[in-house]
Write a protein that holds these residues in place. Structure first.
Motif, PDB file in Angstrom:
ATOM      1  N   GLY A 250       3.753  -0.907   4.269  1.00 19.11           N
ATOM      2  CA  GLY A 250       3.439  -1.099   2.855  1.00 19.11           C
ATOM      3  C   GLY A 250       2.667  -2.369   2.557  1.00 19.11           C
ATOM      4  O   GLY A 250       2.599  -2.789   1.401  1.00 19.11           O
ATOM      5  N   LEU A 251       2.069  -2.977   3.591  1.00 27.56           N
ATOM      6  CA  LEU A 251       1.359  -4.236   3.401  1.00 27.56           C
ATOM      7  C   LEU A 251      -0.162  -4.079   3.441  1.00 27.56           C
ATOM      8  O   LEU A 251      -0.883  -5.027   3.147  1.00 27.56           O
ATOM      9  CB  LEU A 251       1.768  -5.237   4.496  1.00 27.56           C
ATOM     10  CG  LEU A 251       3.245  -5.630   4.533  1.00 27.56           C
ATOM     11  CD1 LEU A 251       3.531  -6.489   5.756  1.00 27.56           C
ATOM     12  CD2 LEU A 251       3.633  -6.357   3.254  1.00 27.56           C
ATOM     13  N   GLY A 252      -0.634  -2.913   3.822  1.00 27.16           N
ATOM     14  CA  GLY A 252      -2.071  -2.722   3.993  1.00 27.16           C
ATOM     15  C   GLY A 252      -2.729  -2.174   2.749  1.00 27.16           C
ATOM     16  O   GLY A 252      -2.542  -2.674   1.636  1.00 27.16           O
ATOM     17  N   VAL A 253      -3.513  -1.113   2.942  1.00 20.68           N
ATOM     18  CA  VAL A 253      -4.218  -0.478   1.833  1.00 20.68           C
ATOM     19  C   VAL A 253      -3.199   0.109   0.866  1.00 20.68           C
ATOM     20  O   VAL A 253      -2.264   0.798   1.263  1.00 20.68           O
ATOM     21  CB  VAL A 253      -5.153   0.635   2.365  1.00 20.68           C
ATOM     22  CG1 VAL A 253      -5.875   1.313   1.214  1.00 20.68           C
ATOM     23  CG2 VAL A 253      -6.144   0.052   3.348  1.00 20.68           C
ATOM     24  N   GLN A 254      -3.398  -0.164  -0.417  1.00 17.36           N
ATOM     25  CA  GLN A 254      -2.428   0.242  -1.419  1.00 17.36           C
ATOM     26  C   GLN A 254      -2.813   1.556  -2.097  1.00 17.36           C
ATOM     27  O   GLN A 254      -3.996   1.906  -2.178  1.00 17.36           O
ATOM     28  CB  GLN A 254      -2.286  -0.861  -2.475  1.00 17.36           C
ATOM     29  CG  GLN A 254      -1.770  -2.182  -1.918  1.00 17.36           C
ATOM     30  CD  GLN A 254      -0.401  -2.032  -1.278  1.00 17.36           C
ATOM     31  OE1 GLN A 254       0.583  -1.702  -1.944  1.00 17.36           O
ATOM     32  NE2 GLN A 254      -0.320  -2.286   0.022  1.00 17.36           N
TER      33      GLN A 254
END
Length: 310
Positions: A250-254
């Motif tokens: 959940g830290l990359g592309v949103q």
């Protein structure tokens, strides 16, 4: 193979500096070797196919046209968790979005992040490695100790740390993944420069008064470019994996953008009720990473002078 010259006189050194193997012949020999490697050819064609998909989706979105079967971001809760069928080849996810369209749309994000991250790490790593290897002394010690500290931390943990500092988003993911790979390129370039900087053609360039920048750019880097190309190709596969890992956490592309790792992360709760929501993104990641690895291995063999000795 390059002709050998004696270094007994300045005249011979100058001749050595002026001798350059034609790049056309190098490329021809490389291609002949590469195309004999079936696995590498499969990897190359797979990458070309993925790039074609990514470019088609990107260009069509810029032109306001839709070439995908469905809008990858359109949600219809009445169609959630439809198993693969004739209308939805890969089924739909928990929000009723078409999985096939989302996986195709995610191709452009994964390739963009991978290529952009490698561009950052490659350019910075080559610069630092060349500076450390050619200058030596204190410059070398300082640069390489920093690189060693970065290498002592697992890349994914370091990427997570950078993401925590930079924030979430595709641009932040590119920077974070690019930064964690810099030490690998720096060490490769440094080691390669240390092995070639005492050769005749480098000494000849110094004799005729070439600047350090010219010597590095014209006489040293072209002779180690094969190592850099191979590592960059393999580096893209690593960057794709890191992108998926950050997306999974959940830290990359949103959202609402489609990204394979994020799709895996959001589908992990439905592994028993809708396993296809994990299978298809996982296959997409596997195929992409495998293709770049196959091409990288093929390029390593094709660019190795020993493999071209007849």
């Amino acid at each position: 193979m390059k002709k050998k010259y004696s270094a007994n006189t300045d005249e011979n050194l100058i001749q050595a500096a002026e001798y350059v193997e034609k790049p056309e012949s190098q490329l021809k020999e490389m291609w002949e070797t590469l195309r004999q490697n079936k696995a590498a050819v499969v990897g190359l064609f797979t990458i070309c196919f993925l790039v074609l998909i990514a470019l088609s989706v990107w260009v069509s979105s810029l032109m306001g046209k839709q070439i995908l079967p469905y809008d990858p971001n359109y949600s219809d809760m009445t169609k959630s968790f439809i198993w693969p069928n004739a209308q939805h080849w890969f089924g739909t996810d928990q929000l009723g979005r078409d999985m096939f369209s989302r996986i195709l749309d995610g191709t452009k994000i994964s390739l963009f992040v991978g290529i952009a991250a490698v561009t950052i790490s490659l350019s910075t790593g080559v610069l630092l490695g060349a500076l450390a290897g050619y200058r030596g002394g204190r410059t070398d010690a300082v640069i390489m100790r920093v690189m060693d500290m970065m290498l002592s931390i697992p890349s994914i943990l370091l990427a997570i740390a950078f993401m925590a500092a930079l924030g979430k988003g595709i641009d932040k993911a590119v920077i974070a993944i690019g930064l964690v790979s810099i030490p690998e390129y720096a060490r490769i370039v440094r080691a390669s420069i240390l092995s070639v900087k005492e050769n005749d053609y480098v000494q000849a360039a110094k004799v005729i008064g070439s600047s350090d920048t010219r010597i590095i750019m014209k006489h040293i880097l072209p002779n180690i470019i094969s190592l850099i190309v191979v590592r960059a190709t393999l580096g893209i596969s690593t960057a794709v994996l890191d992108t998926a890992a950050l997306g999974f956490l959940g830290l990359g592309v949103q959202p609402p953008f489609a990204e394979w790792g994020d799709m895996l992360g959001r589908a992990r709760g439905f592994i028993f009720s809708a396993p296809y929501t994990l299978i298809f993104p996982g296959i997409a990641i596997t195929i992409t990473v495998l293709a770049f690895n196959l091409l990288g291995d093929g390029l390593r063999d094709a660019l190795d002078p020993k493999s071209r000795i007849k």
